[in-house]
Scaffold this motif. Sequence first.
Motif, PDB file in Angstrom:
ATOM      1  N   PRO D  20      48.371   1.490  25.785  1.00 39.01           N
ATOM      2  CA  PRO D  20      48.476   2.275  24.312  1.00 39.01           C
ATOM      3  C   PRO D  20      47.428   1.651  23.417  1.00 39.01           C
ATOM      4  N   LYS D  21      47.103   0.210  23.331  1.00 42.29           N
ATOM      5  CA  LYS D  21      46.098  -0.062  22.477  1.00 42.29           C
ATOM      6  C   LYS D  21      44.614   0.611  22.567  1.00 42.29           C
ATOM      7  N   PRO D  27      41.083   7.645  21.780  1.00 45.68           N
ATOM      8  CA  PRO D  27      42.193   8.694  22.307  1.00 45.68           C
ATOM      9  C   PRO D  27      41.418   9.757  23.180  1.00 45.68           C
ATOM     10  N   GLY D  28      40.425   9.914  22.909  1.00 42.61           N
ATOM     11  CA  GLY D  28      39.628  10.859  23.958  1.00 42.61           C
ATOM     12  C   GLY D  28      39.049  10.179  24.985  1.00 42.61           C
ATOM     13  N   GLY D  29      39.281   8.867  25.249  1.00 42.46           N
ATOM     14  CA  GLY D  29      38.661   7.937  26.139  1.00 42.46           C
ATOM     15  C   GLY D  29      37.127   7.374  25.821  1.00 42.46           C
ATOM     16  N   ILE D  30      36.902   6.418  26.263  1.00 39.79           N
ATOM     17  CA  ILE D  30      35.383   5.602  25.923  1.00 39.79           C
ATOM     18  C   ILE D  30      34.190   6.589  25.911  1.00 39.79           C
ATOM     19  N   GLY D 198      32.416  -4.374  24.532  1.00 42.43           N
ATOM     20  CA  GLY D 198      32.857  -3.191  24.865  1.00 42.43           C
ATOM     21  C   GLY D 198      34.343  -3.355  25.692  1.00 42.43           C
ATOM     22  N   HIS D 199      35.069  -4.251  25.346  1.00 39.96           N
ATOM     23  CA  HIS D 199      36.395  -4.460  26.053  1.00 39.96           C
ATOM     24  C   HIS D 199      37.311  -3.244  25.289  1.00 39.96           C
ATOM     25  N   GLU D 200      38.049  -2.585  26.185  1.00 34.85           N
ATOM     26  CA  GLU D 200      38.783  -1.461  25.928  1.00 34.85           C
ATOM     27  C   GLU D 200      39.784  -1.635  24.765  1.00 34.85           C
ATOM     28  N   THR D 201      40.258  -2.866  24.503  1.00 34.15           N
ATOM     29  CA  THR D 201      41.397  -2.845  23.363  1.00 34.15           C
ATOM     30  C   THR D 201      40.591  -3.363  22.060  1.00 34.15           C
ATOM     31  N   TYR D 202      39.339  -3.086  21.978  1.00 33.21           N
ATOM     32  CA  TYR D 202      38.746  -3.425  20.633  1.00 33.21           C
ATOM     33  C   TYR D 202      37.901  -2.272  20.383  1.00 33.21           C
TER      34      TYR D 202
END
Lengths: 244, 244, 244, 244
Positions: D20-21, D27-30, D198-202
């Motif tokens: 979710p984070k 929202p559309g992906g990295i 670029g970790h996905e939760t930040y």
Amino acid sequence: MSSNPRVTVWNENRHERTNPKAKEIYPGGIHQAIARFLTKAGMEAGTATLDEPAHGLTDEKLDNTDVLIWWGHLAHDEVQDEIVSKVQQRVLDGMGLIVLHSGHYSKIFKALMGTSCSLKWREADEKERLWVVAPGHPIAEGIGDYIELPEEEMYGEHFDIPAPDELIFTSWFEGGEVFRSGCAYTRGNGKVFYFRPGHETYPTYHNPQIQRVITNAVKWAQPVKRELPVRGNVQPLEPIGAKG
Amino acid sequence: MSSNPRVTVWNENRHERTNPKAKEIYPGGIHQAIARFLTKAGMEAGTATLDEPAHGLTDEKLDNTDVLIWWGHLAHDEVQDEIVSKVQQRVLDGMGLIVLHSGHYSKIFKALMGTSCSLKWREADEKERLWVVAPGHPIAEGIGDYIELPEEEMYGEHFDIPAPDELIFTSWFEGGEVFRSGCAYTRGNGKVFYFRPGHETYPTYHNPQIQRVITNAVKWAQPVKRELPVRGNVQPLEPIGAKG
Amino acid sequence: MSSNPRVTVWNENRHERTNPKAKEIYPGGIHQAIARFLTKAGMEAGTATLDEPAHGLTDEKLDNTDVLIWWGHLAHDEVQDEIVSKVQQRVLDGMGLIVLHSGHYSKIFKALMGTSCSLKWREADEKERLWVVAPGHPIAEGIGDYIELPEEEMYGEHFDIPAPDELIFTSWFEGGEVFRSGCAYTRGNGKVFYFRPGHETYPTYHNPQIQRVITNAVKWAQPVKRELPVRGNVQPLEPIGAKG
Amino acid sequence: MSSNPRVTVWNENRHERTNPKAKEIYPGGIHQAIARFLTKAGMEAGTATLDEPAHGLTDEKLDNTDVLIWWGHLAHDEVQDEIVSKVQQRVLDGMGLIVLHSGHYSKIFKALMGTSCSLKWREADEKERLWVVAPGHPIAEGIGDYIELPEEEMYGEHFDIPAPDELIFTSWFEGGEVFRSGCAYTRGNGKVFYFRPGHETYPTYHNPQIQRVITNAVKWAQPVKRELPVRGNVQPLEPIGAKG
């Protein structure tokens, strides 16, 4: 980086006034020949020579120079130390510098390299073939596997320079030697490129591939747009002593 | 580092059994010739060949190898991927690797380089002259300005390798090419040296200067004594969040 | 390379005579402390200081020096240019040079680097952690993942040096900065190692891991045994003009 | 080089569909977030993701890609070896490749590096400060002395990569580690840049300075315009045997 770098071509301009062969090949001097093809490539190219006041390298001229090209040979010692220091500081602040042929022994190149910059040499009208050893480098754009020059002065290893940050050309000589002939460095914020060919009695700077390499090198050597790094005494960014 | 490295000389050993010229020059195989001069230099030198079980590279053998030398040509594809992966891991863990001549196209060298390792080549009994471009490097100890080989296979640029961490030799060839012929790398904890000469139909490995370079390279490539770095999930060394 | 390098430890030796804290930590001067642990490691270690005639660096002394260590800070300007040039030439001829801490701003280091060698700094008794980024390098032999120093002066990036030929340590500082703190270069035939820690008011040179790094560096920086390269005007090795 | 590079942003796109984070931040992906800011910078930016046929990397797509960006983490193993080999060949032929964050462990990065690419890591919402250590590099254009990210995953040394051809950023982490976080390479004709954050939760890829670095890197990584080098069996350029 801009697509329109401002270049100053510095030349000792002595051979071309005294040596008939050099005069014939480069009637306006090597600097004019180089400035001409850079101008054709869309750059703002001016010149400066040893015998002008301040060797043509006034603060105003340097303020308007993105990349400086350097050709010297007979009169390295006549270049004032003060001007050399000023040019060195400009390079560290971001100005590009392209050193050609016998410029390997100039004060400015030796000051930036920290080594003797000496080498083997021979004048024997021999063939040189410059092989591309870094085909992905922007300085080699548009160049085939090698550039062949029918007659040049020979420079041979060991060339006493720091190992290049990027080695782009290596020369083969008819008489049996090799030479690292295209050497890229970063010093401070500035880029430096040494390019070997260009003895004054051969029409090397009229060769379209040699012109292409020098043009590529000017583009590569342009300063990046940024502030100079902060140096000196600084405050901490994190609290000290808050830790275990 | 020790003064007594344990070396394993790996050889494909096919040419020497089928090609009369190779057989005449290297009656016991290239591996024996190399192991012999390393032994004379005071090293513990063993051998391993393609057609032995596990290509002679058992875990026990590798456990007792400080530096592995690799010669292959005809049968790169016959080397099992599993053995290649094992050797690669050993290099990353610190074992030295010296890749000779046509070994440029071996699976192990390509895996460690990440590039195609392809090049120009020609068999024409031509002269090679290997110039020292890094005279301060321990691999060049005791070597003069160059090594001359009267007849060798030619390898020419562009050689598709990563720019060497240290470039030690550059070759001049009679037919007009140059080649980066002595290239040093670090990969993981291990050192890798590629050395060009050594076509199977010339007595290159009987040349005392070539022997000196390979002996120097073994000394240089020995593992340093240290623990492998810790990797994976770790706890912080400093409190997090104690800061502004 | 020998197992018994002859080392000369040069020190400005001013802080230790005037600053009580420096005097307490290094009663005989930093040079004596360094010479002592190198001697224990089996090396022949002598010393030289600024206020001796010729700064203690006579030709005879340099003739018997394989590796020179340099510590200076307050009085860089008092070092005679003539001595600096002599030391630079010795390095190009093969003598090793290890520059410590505030020696980054010495004339000899700046001459060999060609850059300003300036940096950020702060004296705040803060923690430094030197991380090994080249675990396979002989200078890192026997060192774990990092060396921790509870209190040191901070040096921060951007450090205006040429990109190191080999980067071996990178420092973390409590106040938020990083620094390339172990930098290896080759210049001419000589090897140069810059090692950051060692402010005069902390017992850094009594730390066994710091001693190990300096000892490793001396071994690494020893001259290789070889003739200096031939330079100047040379005859061809191959006939010129015999070609198409 | 062109001013209008065609970029393909490849993303695994798994976290953003399940976490979710990550979904909230991207929202559309990295891939969409990155393509968006590159498009704003005037580039032609498309995307490709793991779960498309051929992972979205068809020959046609690659034929129209100057620079490929790579983000992956959970599913490195699901990337087909055949696609990896194809991408590797494209890089060697000149296509630029920018590998982000956890892409350090992707098959394509490991294949190009030849090492394990492993490292220390920790997820602890800690501060990262990326220091510029190569201020003259075009990838650092427009960036100040450092970039500060309030919260990121930690990656620490030793990072098992070949020494970068050019080291541009080094990270400081709150928990006590450092990391070579901006690493430039040339492999074959292609340029490769590894960029750590670029970790996905930040919201790292929403940070304007991080966007600037990636935009700069795309410009730098564009292929130079040239023929691929000739390789294989070649005829001599000079007569052989004409010499002494």
